[in-house]
Write a protein that holds these residues in place. Structure first.
Motif, short mmCIF file in Angstrom:
data_model
loop_
_atom_site.label_atom_id
_atom_site.label_comp_id
_atom_site.label_asym_id
_atom_site.label_seq_id
_atom_site.Cartn_x
_atom_site.Cartn_y
_atom_site.Cartn_z
N ILE A 171 0.61 -1.47 0.13
CA ILE A 171 -0.17 0.36 0.26
C ILE A 171 0.76 1.41 -0.42
N THR A 172 0.84 2.32 -0.68
CA THR A 172 1.21 3.63 -0.84
C THR A 172 0.39 4.38 -1.56
N THR A 173 0.82 5.39 -1.95
CA THR A 173 0.37 7.05 -2.45
C THR A 173 0.65 6.76 -3.95
N PRO A 174 -0.74 7.46 -4.52
CA PRO A 174 -0.37 7.81 -5.85
C PRO A 174 0.59 9.27 -6.44
N PHE A 175 0.33 10.05 -5.01
CA PHE A 175 1.19 11.55 -5.28
C PHE A 175 2.34 11.62 -4.58
N THR A 176 3.35 10.42 -5.74
CA THR A 176 5.01 10.65 -5.68
C THR A 176 5.28 10.94 -6.98
N PHE A 177 7.20 10.69 -6.29
CA PHE A 177 7.30 10.40 -7.63
C PHE A 177 7.40 9.48 -8.10
N VAL A 178 7.58 8.50 -9.25
CA VAL A 178 7.54 7.02 -9.73
C VAL A 178 8.85 6.15 -9.62
N ALA A 179 9.32 6.52 -8.33
CA ALA A 179 10.07 5.11 -8.24
C ALA A 179 9.95 4.61 -6.87
N THR A 180 9.06 5.80 -6.09
CA THR A 180 8.00 4.78 -5.67
C THR A 180 7.51 3.73 -5.88
N THR A 181 6.46 3.46 -6.41
CA THR A 181 6.59 2.50 -7.29
C THR A 181 6.39 2.07 -7.98
N ALA A 182 7.58 1.75 -8.72
CA ALA A 182 8.82 1.00 -9.88
C ALA A 182 8.84 0.15 -8.55
N ALA A 183 9.83 0.65 -8.11
CA ALA A 183 10.77 -0.58 -6.56
C ALA A 183 9.06 -1.26 -6.14
N MET A 207 6.86 21.53 -10.41
CA MET A 207 6.09 21.22 -10.23
C MET A 207 6.40 19.48 -9.72
N HIS A 208 5.45 19.24 -8.50
CA HIS A 208 5.84 18.06 -8.10
C HIS A 208 5.23 17.41 -7.62
N TYR A 209 4.36 16.55 -8.36
CA TYR A 209 4.25 16.31 -9.16
C TYR A 209 2.65 16.83 -10.16
N PRO A 210 2.82 16.64 -11.08
CA PRO A 210 1.85 17.23 -12.34
C PRO A 210 0.60 15.56 -12.51
N ARG A 211 1.21 14.80 -12.61
CA ARG A 211 0.41 13.30 -13.08
C ARG A 211 0.53 12.38 -11.87
N PRO A 212 -0.46 12.18 -10.95
CA PRO A 212 -0.22 11.15 -9.71
C PRO A 212 0.25 9.63 -11.05
N VAL A 213 0.46 8.83 -10.08
CA VAL A 213 1.64 7.76 -10.49
C VAL A 213 -0.03 6.13 -11.01
N HIS A 214 -1.48 6.94 -10.52
CA HIS A 214 -1.79 5.98 -11.24
C HIS A 214 -2.29 6.13 -12.24
N LEU A 215 -2.20 7.48 -12.44
CA LEU A 215 -2.87 7.73 -14.41
C LEU A 215 -2.09 8.26 -14.80
N GLN A 216 -0.18 7.23 -14.86
CA GLN A 216 0.70 7.18 -15.91
C GLN A 216 0.36 5.84 -16.99
N LYS A 217 0.71 6.05 -18.27
CA LYS A 217 0.85 5.66 -18.90
C LYS A 217 1.13 4.12 -18.43
N ALA A 218 2.81 4.26 -17.76
CA ALA A 218 3.59 2.77 -17.53
C ALA A 218 2.83 1.74 -16.20
N TYR A 219 1.53 2.68 -15.74
CA TYR A 219 1.33 1.90 -14.94
C TYR A 219 -0.24 1.59 -15.15
N ALA A 220 -0.72 1.96 -16.39
CA ALA A 220 -2.58 1.99 -16.42
C ALA A 220 -2.02 0.58 -16.51
N ASP A 221 -1.69 -1.08 -16.29
CA ASP A 221 -2.35 -2.32 -15.79
C ASP A 221 -2.85 -2.05 -14.81
#
Length: 367
Positions: A79-91, A307-321
């Motif tokens: 469980i984590t936040t969608p409002f962060t730099f993408v590295a959190t999700t990537a890890a 801008m930190h960060y202009p698009r939340p991670v859950h709406l990034q194309k890389a994590y659409a899956d």
């Protein structure tokens, strides 16, 4: 132009110390790991009030290894936040697990503890809060929820070097905490670097092994590991800068107080320091419903912004899956549309702050 960040100004203030440290490493012939890294690890562990600090080559690597050492792997959820730099999700994904997002608190912009319990499933293995912009997440309820569920808390403190939560250092409250030393961080290297801190002996031993090809002694590979070692040059430079970190942090905090005063009653919402906590202002992020107009107005007056960060991670194309959609996390999505970072670094002058604040308060844009 008033830059968002000025790393050259920082270097000029400590150049003699940095150059002496760099020459010491170059003349030593020991360029990877070794005594410089060990000395920095010990100093940073002391700074964070923990037993162990394990140096690695980036904040992302720190997160990856902390997750693995905590037993996170295939089929698990974190469980984590969608409002962060993408590295959190990537890890989380690198560890083989699935990121599960919950919305943020609209005031602190950090993970909202009131949403966490509903997101826990039998597959949940960890909670990964991010101490965004230099302000700690609300850790007591997060830790309580984790204890009740029998899961770990791993802190992403990559933006929060020196931040405090009711007297406790960021990174010291979960089973482990992860830091980045990317050049723009409050404690930044002359390149890449990261650190995992922990009070858990087993976690520390596991992470030390993983970062160096899974070795326990030379050529004795007991697990499948990684080349995540820190360069000696980065450790030496960071060791110098660590001695200045508290002074730099207090300068950041003083600048933030000046911004707060000058922008009081303006059309922007200034960042909040939660009671009992110490914000270290990795960035000074204001909120405006007219961010685009505000940013253009500031640029026309020679003020750089971020801008930190202009698009939340859950709406990034890389994590659409992952299957999330617009509207799933309204607080995070609104923050992503409104947050604007103003110039803030220790060497910023009062005059520069006054110029930025006057530009923000100008009538050149409509809030």
């Amino acid at each position: 132009m008033i830059p968002l960040l000025d790393l050259r100004a920082q270097y000029q203030g400590v150049s003699h110390e940095i150059e002496a440290a760099a020459l010491r490493v170059l003349s030593s012939g020991q360029y990877v790991m070794g005594p410089e890294v060990e000395a920095f690890e010990q100093a940073f562990a002391g700074y964070c009030n923990v037993r162990h600090a394990i140096a690695v080559n980036s904040g992302t690597s720190a997160l990856h290894l902390a997750l693995l050492a905590a037993g996170v792997g295939q089929g698990h959820e974190v469980i984590t936040t969608p409002f962060t730099f993408v590295a959190t999700t990537a890890a989380i994904c690198l560890a083989g697990a699935r990121p599960v997002f919950v919305d943020i608190d609209p005031v602190s912009l950090n993970l909202d503890p009131t949403h966490i319990a509903a997101a826990i499933t039998p597959r949940t293995r960890a909670i990964l809060p991010v101490h965004l912009h230099g302000m700690t997440a609300d850790m007591d309820p997060i830790l309580s929820i984790a204890r009740q569920a029998g899961i770990h808390v791993i802190e992403d403190a990559c933006q929060a070097h020196g931040a405090l939560y009711h007297g406790r250092r960021a990174g010291s409250m979960g089973i482990s905490g992860c830091f980045s030393f990317y050049p723009g961080k409050n404690l930044g290297a002359a390149g890449e670097g990261g650190m995992v801190v922990t009070d858990d002996d087993d976690q520390a031993a596991h992470i030390r092994c993983l970062r160096d090809w899974g070795q326990e002694g030379r050529y004795n590979h007991v697990m499948r590991g990684f080349n995540y070692r820190m360069d000696a040059l980065q450790a030496a430079i960071l060791g110098v800068k660590l001695r200045h970190l508290e002074a730099w942090t207090e300068a950041r905090r003083a600048h933030a107080r000046r911004y707060d005063s000058l922008l009081r009653g303006s059309a922007v919402e200034t960042p909040h320091e939660i009671s009992g906590c110490r914000h270290v202002y990795h960035v000074y992020a204001v909120r405006s419903a007219a961010r685009g107009l505000l940013r253009a107005a500031l640029a026309s007056r020679g003020v750089d912004t971020g801008m930190h960060y202009p698009r939340p991670v859950h709406l990034q194309k890389a994590y659409a899956d992952l299957g999330y959609r617009e509207g799933d996390f309204p607080c995070a999505e609104t923050a992503a549309e409104q947050v604007l970072s103003l110039p803030l670094y220790p060497e910023l002058s009062e005059r520069q702050i006054d110029i930025v604040a006057a530009a923000v308060r100008s009538d050149a844009y409509a809030a």
